[in-house]
Structures are given as C-alpha cells and as structure tokens.
Design an enzyme around this catalytic site. Structure first.
Site, PDB file in Angstrom:
ATOM      1  N   LYS A  23       0.925  -1.256   0.118  1.00  0.00           N
ATOM      2  CA  LYS A  23      -0.008  -0.018   0.008  1.00  0.00           C
ATOM      3  C   LYS A  23       0.782   1.432   0.080  1.00  0.00           C
ATOM      4  O   LYS A  23       0.451   2.127  -0.718  1.00  0.00           O
ATOM      5  CB  LYS A  23      -0.841  -0.150   1.241  1.00  0.00           C
ATOM      6  CG  LYS A  23      -1.341   1.473   1.659  1.00  0.00           C
ATOM      7  CD  LYS A  23      -2.273   1.149   2.694  1.00  0.00           C
ATOM      8  CE  LYS A  23      -1.771   1.764   4.207  1.00  0.00           C
ATOM      9  NZ  LYS A  23      -1.554   3.172   4.202  1.00  0.00           N
ATOM     10  N   ASN A  24       1.920   1.332   0.614  1.00  0.00           N
ATOM     11  CA  ASN A  24       2.676   2.441   0.974  1.00  0.00           C
ATOM     12  C   ASN A  24       3.760   2.691  -0.070  1.00  0.00           C
ATOM     13  O   ASN A  24       4.521   3.605   0.005  1.00  0.00           O
ATOM     14  CB  ASN A  24       3.419   2.450   2.383  1.00  0.00           C
ATOM     15  CG  ASN A  24       2.379   2.745   3.503  1.00  0.00           C
ATOM     16  OD1 ASN A  24       1.187   3.025   3.193  1.00  0.00           O
ATOM     17  ND2 ASN A  24       2.698   2.353   4.673  1.00  0.00           N
ATOM     18  N   ARG A  97      -3.638  10.714   3.192  1.00  0.00           N
ATOM     19  CA  ARG A  97      -2.715  11.801   3.198  1.00  0.00           C
ATOM     20  C   ARG A  97      -1.923  11.886   2.079  1.00  0.00           C
ATOM     21  O   ARG A  97      -1.019  12.686   1.634  1.00  0.00           O
ATOM     22  CB  ARG A  97      -1.845  11.369   4.444  1.00  0.00           C
ATOM     23  CG  ARG A  97      -2.318  11.513   5.551  1.00  0.00           C
ATOM     24  CD  ARG A  97      -1.260  11.005   6.737  1.00  0.00           C
ATOM     25  NE  ARG A  97       0.161  11.733   6.649  1.00  0.00           N
ATOM     26  CZ  ARG A  97       0.280  12.809   7.141  1.00  0.00           C
ATOM     27  NH1 ARG A  97      -0.372  13.388   7.783  1.00  0.00           N
ATOM     28  NH2 ARG A  97       1.701  13.405   7.176  1.00  0.00           N
ATOM     29  N   CYS A 121      -4.443   7.712   9.286  1.00  0.00           N
ATOM     30  CA  CYS A 121      -4.782   7.124  10.693  1.00  0.00           C
ATOM     31  C   CYS A 121      -4.809   8.229  11.675  1.00  0.00           C
ATOM     32  O   CYS A 121      -3.847   9.098  11.691  1.00  0.00           O
ATOM     33  CB  CYS A 121      -4.003   6.086  10.667  1.00  0.00           C
ATOM     34  SG  CYS A 121      -4.760   4.809   9.717  1.00  0.00           S
TER      35      CYS A 121
HETATM   36  N1  EPU Z   1       6.541  14.286  10.575  1.00  0.00           N
HETATM   37  C1  EPU Z   1       6.538  15.516  10.893  1.00  0.00           C
HETATM   38  N2  EPU Z   1       6.403  16.531   9.939  1.00  0.00           N
HETATM   39  C2  EPU Z   1       6.086  16.313   8.721  1.00  0.00           C
HETATM   40  C3  EPU Z   1       6.020  14.706   8.416  1.00  0.00           C
HETATM   41  C4  EPU Z   1       6.324  13.935   9.318  1.00  0.00           C
HETATM   42  O1  EPU Z   1       6.679  15.951  12.151  1.00  0.00           O
HETATM   43  O2  EPU Z   1       6.118  17.147   7.731  1.00  0.00           O
HETATM   44  C5  EPU Z   1       6.351  13.167  11.552  1.00  0.00           C
HETATM   45  C6  EPU Z   1       5.362  12.334  11.777  1.00  0.00           C
HETATM   46  O3  EPU Z   1       4.364  13.117  12.681  1.00  0.00           O
HETATM   47  C7  EPU Z   1       6.022  11.003  12.371  1.00  0.00           C
HETATM   48  C8  EPU Z   1       7.171  10.872  11.748  1.00  0.00           C
HETATM   49  O4  EPU Z   1       7.539  12.260  11.306  1.00  0.00           O
HETATM   50  O5  EPU Z   1       5.981  11.355  13.981  1.00  0.00           O
HETATM   51  C9  EPU Z   1       7.211   9.794  10.552  1.00  0.00           C
HETATM   52  O6  EPU Z   1       6.170  10.181   9.898  1.00  0.00           O
HETATM   53  P1  EPU Z   1       6.554   9.841   8.338  1.00  0.00           P
HETATM   54  O7  EPU Z   1       6.498  11.039   7.493  1.00  0.00           O
HETATM   55  O8  EPU Z   1       7.655   8.922   8.184  1.00  0.00           O
HETATM   56  O9  EPU Z   1       5.242   9.130   7.946  1.00  0.00           O
HETATM   57  P2  EPU Z   1       4.196   9.229   6.508  1.00  0.00           P
HETATM   58  O10 EPU Z   1       5.160   9.368   5.459  1.00  0.00           O
HETATM   59  O11 EPU Z   1       3.277  10.250   6.823  1.00  0.00           O
HETATM   60  C10 EPU Z   1       4.217   6.650   5.995  1.00  0.00           C
HETATM   61  C11 EPU Z   1       3.337   5.566   5.869  1.00  0.00           C
HETATM   62  C12 EPU Z   1       2.878   4.986   7.466  1.00  0.00           C
HETATM   63  C13 EPU Z   1       4.001   4.694   8.230  1.00  0.00           C
HETATM   64  C14 EPU Z   1       4.986   5.768   8.119  1.00  0.00           C
HETATM   65  C15 EPU Z   1       6.307   5.434   9.039  1.00  0.00           C
HETATM   66  C16 EPU Z   1       1.880   6.001   3.739  1.00  0.00           C
HETATM   67  C17 EPU Z   1       0.706   6.510   3.351  1.00  0.00           C
HETATM   68  N3  EPU Z   1       1.969   6.020   5.152  1.00  0.00           N
HETATM   69  O12 EPU Z   1       3.495   7.827   6.679  1.00  0.00           O
HETATM   70  O13 EPU Z   1       1.985   3.912   7.244  1.00  0.00           O
HETATM   71  O14 EPU Z   1       3.656   4.405   9.421  1.00  0.00           O
HETATM   72  O15 EPU Z   1       5.429   6.016   6.975  1.00  0.00           O
HETATM   73  O16 EPU Z   1       6.908   4.232   8.202  1.00  0.00           O
HETATM   74  O17 EPU Z   1       3.103   5.636   3.279  1.00  0.00           O
HETATM   75  C18 EPU Z   1       0.054   2.655   7.816  1.00  0.00           C
HETATM   76  O18 EPU Z   1       0.356   2.134   6.717  1.00  0.00           O
HETATM   77  O19 EPU Z   1      -0.870   2.441   8.475  1.00  0.00           O
HETATM   78  C19 EPU Z   1       0.820   3.799   7.840  1.00  0.00           C
HETATM   79  C20 EPU Z   1       0.250   4.911   9.084  1.00  0.00           C
END
Ligand code: EPU
Length: 438
Positions: A23-24, A97, A121
């Site tokens: 998915k990601n 997102r 989420c």
């Molecule tokens: N963060 C910030 N500012 C930002 C972006 C992120 O402070 O602008 C913080 C977040 O709050 C968090 C941390 O950085 O504490 C990590 O977030 P990240 O950006 O790595 O996560 P994401 O890209 O929003 C993706 C996956 C998540 C997965 C995370 C970590 C997708 C669509 N989502 O999220 O997947 O947990 O990477 O591996 O790719 C899931 O599949 O259930 C899911 C939540």
C-alpha cells in the site's frame, strides 16, 4: 451490510494466503505517473481503498486510469493532465494523506496545486511542516486557505540542499517527486530509506531520473527536463505480511504467506524468532507458525528502516500478550500509537502505557507527555468484547485479539481495514476463522 464483523475466536489460523503490492508504495508510484510524458503500467496492485482514493484523485487531474483487479494491473495515462476543480478535490478531503504528494508533480506540470485537508490514521498529530518547507525551498509559494493549501510555482522549481530533522518517509518521497524534474541538483540529508522508497526510486529511474543513494542517509538527484512512463511490478506488502504472521502467532496457528519476502522483513523475522515464533523462507513466500510451548517476552523499540517498523508494532503487541513475562515496547516514530491497547485491556490483557522512554535510548517524545512506551505482562487469556476499530493497523490488531479470544467479539468500524488489507475477510475465512459480517 453493516460495518461490523462478528469474530468467534479461539481457533488457530491455518492455511495459505497471498499478499500483493505494498500500500505504502503503490500509492506513491501512482502519483509518480503524473510526472511522465507517456503512460505507465503498475503491476501487483492490490484492491484496497487507498488505491481507489488515489485513482479518483488522478482522474480528477485528467489522468486516464484503468484497473484490472484480478490481474492487479493498473494503466495510468497522464497525456491530458489538467487542474482539478477545488470543490472536486475537496470532496476527497479527509480520506487520505496521499494528496500532499501531488504537489511537486502538479507544480511541474501545471504551475499550481491545491491540497485539501489531509486524512489518514489517527495515530498522532501527523503534521506536514517538512513537506511544505521542502516545497518552499524548491521555490514554491505556499498559501494556507481555510479548506486546504494552495501552491504555485512562479518559475521552474530549483534544485536545493535540504536536511530533514527526522527521516520522514513522506517528506523523502515529497522531495524525490519534486527534485526529479527541478532545475539542477538537489541533495537531501537525513533521508528515509525504507524499501518502499527504494522501489519508488527504481520507478523514477525507469522514467529517466538520475538519483543516487549515498551512505549516511544522503540522496542526490540531478533534475532532468523530461520523464517518460514506467512499467513496474510493486514490491510486496511487508506490513500486511507481518500482520498475518502476528495473527498466526497470537492464535497458535500456522500460516503461509505467498508474496512475503525475506530482505524487506529481516528485522521482523529476527523479532518473531526471539518471541518464540518459527518461520521458513520459501521460494514464493514465508511460512510462520507457533511451535507450541511458551512464547518469550522481549524488549522492542520501533524505528525507521532498517529498524523495527512502527506499523509492525500494533499486530505484534497482541501476540506479546500471550508471551511469558514482561515485554517492553518503545514507540519512537509516532507519539500516539498505543490507543489500540485500551481494547486489549478490556479483553483481559495486562498492558500499561508510560510517558517515559522505556527499554531503549531517549527519543524525541521523551519528557513531552506522550504515552509512547508500553509494558505488556503475559500470558493473559483474552475474552471476547465489543470493540471499535481506531485506525488501520490498530484495527487489524483488534481483529487479531478477537481471533485469539474465547467467545464471539463484535468488531465495529471494520471497513477502515479495507484501506490497507486486501480482501481480509476472504483471507480470514481461508485460514479457518469463524467470522460473519453483521
Ligand atoms: N513528521 C513531521 N512533519 C512532517 C512529516 C512527518 O513531524 O511534515 C513526523 C510524523 O508526525 C511522524 C514521523 O515524522 O511522527 C514519521 O512520519 P512519516 O512522514 O515517516 O510518515 P508518513 O509518510 O506520513 C508513512 C506511511 C505510514 C508509516 C510511516 C512510517 C504512507 C501512506 N504512510 O507515513 O503508514 O507508518 O510512513 O513508516 O506511506 C500505515 O500504513 O498504516 C501507515 C500509517
């Protein structure tokens, strides 16, 4: 059909299921197709709601989308990319997102982009400050409006040097999707290097991008003037695979997961073995089983790749309720990912959450009032309950708990799980679970 599932637990899951593309990764590869001058083909695409959401957003922007769910093949034709109507985009607000990742490609193609309020989420604040700062550094003008964010590129975006304060997956993808068509060289330090990001880099390279991944989380991109479409098979979903593996362990079962791959799951496999689970890496998948006897408690810390993924944490915690002794789990990626433990406690688990950084080094959430450590004391028999799905992975964990519990549980809000688990009810039935949609 209502949004609840009755789960009559207590039967070990047994049998074989398959997982398809991650998915990601799939959602990001779909966004990448916007950058091409010619059509792209993505294979191994699962039929999950997030794929539908991104397809809808791409179509709003003029991309031709054809999906064959059986074959898992997605054809994406970006020949007629156009600006979408704000009201139409807004209708997608709150559902995902991913829209934030449309910014770079749309700024390159159209000179402007509109991003609705983001969903995803409920596992913490999930800000987008890194994303907006990156886009600003490339030269985009960011204007926050009541219903979303409007961005424009007064001239071609310019390559830049960026250092991330935390190796964010989404921010790294934002940078990649923007830098590949920007003018000049971009250098990112503090990059995330998850396998899904490496697969996105592979896609972009197929399209014509020049990207090097150096040591110490440094990624360099030389911008190019033109990218073409790609043809690619998505890597397997290691989160879905680990979720089913945890379900096998928690129920005392034996599940073979076709499409699960060892290199991307090494850290999970080590942990699974330490807890006392057994696995066998096969030609086309991995078999996971509970060998009988006691499971062992562990100390676990989630981290960015190559650490133990935060998304593996919630399903595994359910199995830890069946391990002997005290397990300590320190969540360092999200500040608020233990909400799901409340339902487990209701079902008989002994889990305490703490604000302190337990069982590892101090993380950025220490001393900030976030319940981001948990102590699980086991083994505790689980009893059926009436529970509500809180988020995607937490929801699957609730399902696992219901499968392991004695009696019939009612799991509400089950459709949230469709966002990321393809045909999960069919798979449950294939593994011998006694479930019925309410
Ligand atoms: N963060 C910030 N500012 C930002 C972006 C992120 O402070 O602008 C913080 C977040 O709050 C968090 C941390 O950085 O504490 C990590 O977030 P990240 O950006 O790595 O996560 P994401 O890209 O929003 C993706 C996956 C998540 C997965 C995370 C970590 C997708 C669509 N989502 O999220 O997947 O947990 O990477 O591996 O790719 C899931 O599949 O259930 C899911 C939540």
């Amino acid at each position: 059909m209502t949004d609840l599932l009755y789960v009559n637990g207590g039967t070990p899951l047994q049998g074989t299921i398959s997982v398809r593309g991650a998915k990601n990764f799939v959602s990001k590869a779909m966004v990448a197709s916007l950058l091409g001058e010619s059509p792209s083909v993505l294979r191994n695409v699962p039929q999950i709601r997030d794929v539908g959401v991104v397809s809808g957003l791409l179509e709003l922007h003029g991309v031709g989308v054809k999906y064959d769910p059986e074959a898992g093949v997605l054809d994406l034709d970006p020949s007629d990319v156009e600006a979408a109507h704000v009201a139409d985009i807004d209708a997608h607000a709150g559902s995902s997102r991913i829209p934030i990742l449309f910014c770079g490609p749309l700024l390159h193609r159209l000179g402007e982009a509109f991003i609705p309020d983001l969903g995803g989420c409920r596992i913490g604040d999930r800000p987008i400050d890194y994303h907006l700062e990156i886009l600003r550094q490339f030269g985009a003008v960011v204007d926050k409006r009541p219903n979303g964010i409007h961005l424009r590129a007064p001239r071609r975006l310019q390559g830049t040097k960026i250092s991330l304060p935390y190796p964010s997956v989404g921010a790294t993808e934002q940078l990649l999707l923007t830098a590949v068509r920007a003018e000049g060289i971009t250098e990112l330090t503090g990059a995330a290097t998850e396998p899904e990001i490496m697969d996105l880099i592979a896609v972009l390279q197929k399209m014509g991008a020049i990207i090097s991944v150096d040591t110490d989380r440094v990624i360099k991109i030389e911008g190019v003037d033109r990218l073409d479409g790609y043809s690619h098979t998505a890597l397997g979903d290691r989160i879905e695979a680990a979720s089913w593996a945890s379900a096998a362990l928690a129920t005392g079962g034996d599940v073979t997961i076709k499409g699960a791959t060892q290199p991307e799951m090494m850290t999970f496999l080590n942990t699974f073995r330490k807890v006392g689970g057994q696995f066998d890496v096969q030609e086309d998948g991995i078999r996971f089983w509970h060998p009988g006897g006691d499971l062992r408690s562990i100390v676990l810390e989630t981290d960015v790749h190559p650490g133990f993924m935060t998304d593996w944490q919630q399903p595994l915690v359910v199995a830890l309720t069946q391990a002997t002794g005290l397990s300590i789990v320190h969540e360092t990626v999200y500040e608020n990912r233990f909400g799901f433990t409340e339902a487990l406690r209701q079902m008989g688990a002994t889990i305490q959450v703490y604000k302190e950084c337990l069982g590892g080094g101090a993380c950025r959430f220490g001393a900030r009032n976030f319940h981001h450590s948990a102590v699980v004391s086991g083994p505790t028999p689980l009893e059926a309950a009436d529970i509500e799905v809180p988020d995607l992975r937490g929801g699957f964990s609730h399902l696992i708990a219901a499968l392991a519990a004695k009696g019939t549980s009612t799991v509400r809000g089950i459709s949230l799980i469709d966002r990321g688990y393809e045909a999960f009810q069919d798979k449950l039935v294939a593994l011998g679970a006694d479930v019925a949609r309410g």
